[in-house]
Scaffold this motif. Structure first.
Motif, short mmCIF file in Angstrom:
data_model
loop_
_atom_site.label_atom_id
_atom_site.label_comp_id
_atom_site.label_asym_id
_atom_site.label_seq_id
_atom_site.Cartn_x
_atom_site.Cartn_y
_atom_site.Cartn_z
N GLN A 53 95.90 47.44 64.06
CA GLN A 53 96.12 48.07 62.77
C GLN A 53 95.73 49.54 62.86
N LYS A 56 90.48 52.89 60.68
CA LYS A 56 89.82 52.62 59.41
C LYS A 56 89.86 53.84 58.49
N SER A 57 89.60 53.60 57.22
CA SER A 57 89.69 54.68 56.25
C SER A 57 88.47 55.58 56.27
N VAL A 58 87.31 55.10 56.74
CA VAL A 58 86.12 55.94 56.88
C VAL A 58 85.69 55.87 58.34
N GLU A 59 85.48 57.02 58.94
CA GLU A 59 85.11 57.07 60.35
C GLU A 59 83.80 57.84 60.50
N ASP A 71 84.02 61.43 58.89
CA ASP A 71 85.41 61.90 58.86
C ASP A 71 85.52 63.33 59.38
N ILE A 87 81.29 55.19 48.08
CA ILE A 87 82.54 54.46 48.37
C ILE A 87 82.34 52.97 48.12
N THR A 91 85.24 48.84 51.64
CA THR A 91 85.96 49.84 52.42
C THR A 91 85.64 49.66 53.90
N ILE A 93 84.89 50.55 57.68
CA ILE A 93 84.24 51.69 58.32
C ILE A 93 84.35 51.53 59.83
#
Length: 129
Positions: A53, A56-59, A71, A87, A91, A93
């Motif tokens: 996939q 991830k949305s938060v790194e 990020d 957040i 979510t 991470i």
């Protein structure tokens, strides 16, 4: 009294040297900007899964010097903790750590994530061959 001679020519060699140095500076900084990545060497692990996939949305990244990045923005651990609390807990991470970074920094970060209730955390590694 000293008489000034008229200068009929200009020595352009120093000008060319300066322009070449400026060109090197621009090209090296443009390369980093184009990549937009924080340079880290990921540790290797056996039995790791390939990520199918999108990332991830938060790194959160820890570089070789132990600096934290949320990020791609450098932050302290306390700043990351306050941002993580903003957040939602579900979510995803992604944690990325340089193989030369201190394990203590990684454990401190995991502690912050656990205390904030975030359990959807993945650790990025390279697959060993």
């Amino acid at each position: 009294m000293k008489r000034f001679r008229r200068m009929d020519s200009i020595n352009i060699v120093p000008f060319i040297d300066i322009m070449l140095v400026l060109l090197v500076i621009v090209l090296t900084s443009a390369t980093f900007i184009a990549q937009g990545k924080i340079p880290i060497a990921l540790p290797q692990a056996q039995g790791s899964d390939k990520i199918t996939q999108p990332l991830k949305s938060v790194e959160i990244t820890i570089d070789a010097q132990g600096q934290y990045y949320l990020d791609k923005t450098p932050m302290s651990l306390e700043s990351i903790q306050s941002e993580i609390l903003k957040i939602p807990r579900e979510t995803p991470i992604l944690l990325r750590g340089d193989q030369k970074s201190y394990f203590e920094r990684f454990v401190a970060l995991v502690g912050v994530l656990n205390s904030s209730g975030h359990n959807n955390v993945d650790v990025q590694v390279e697959q060993s061959r």
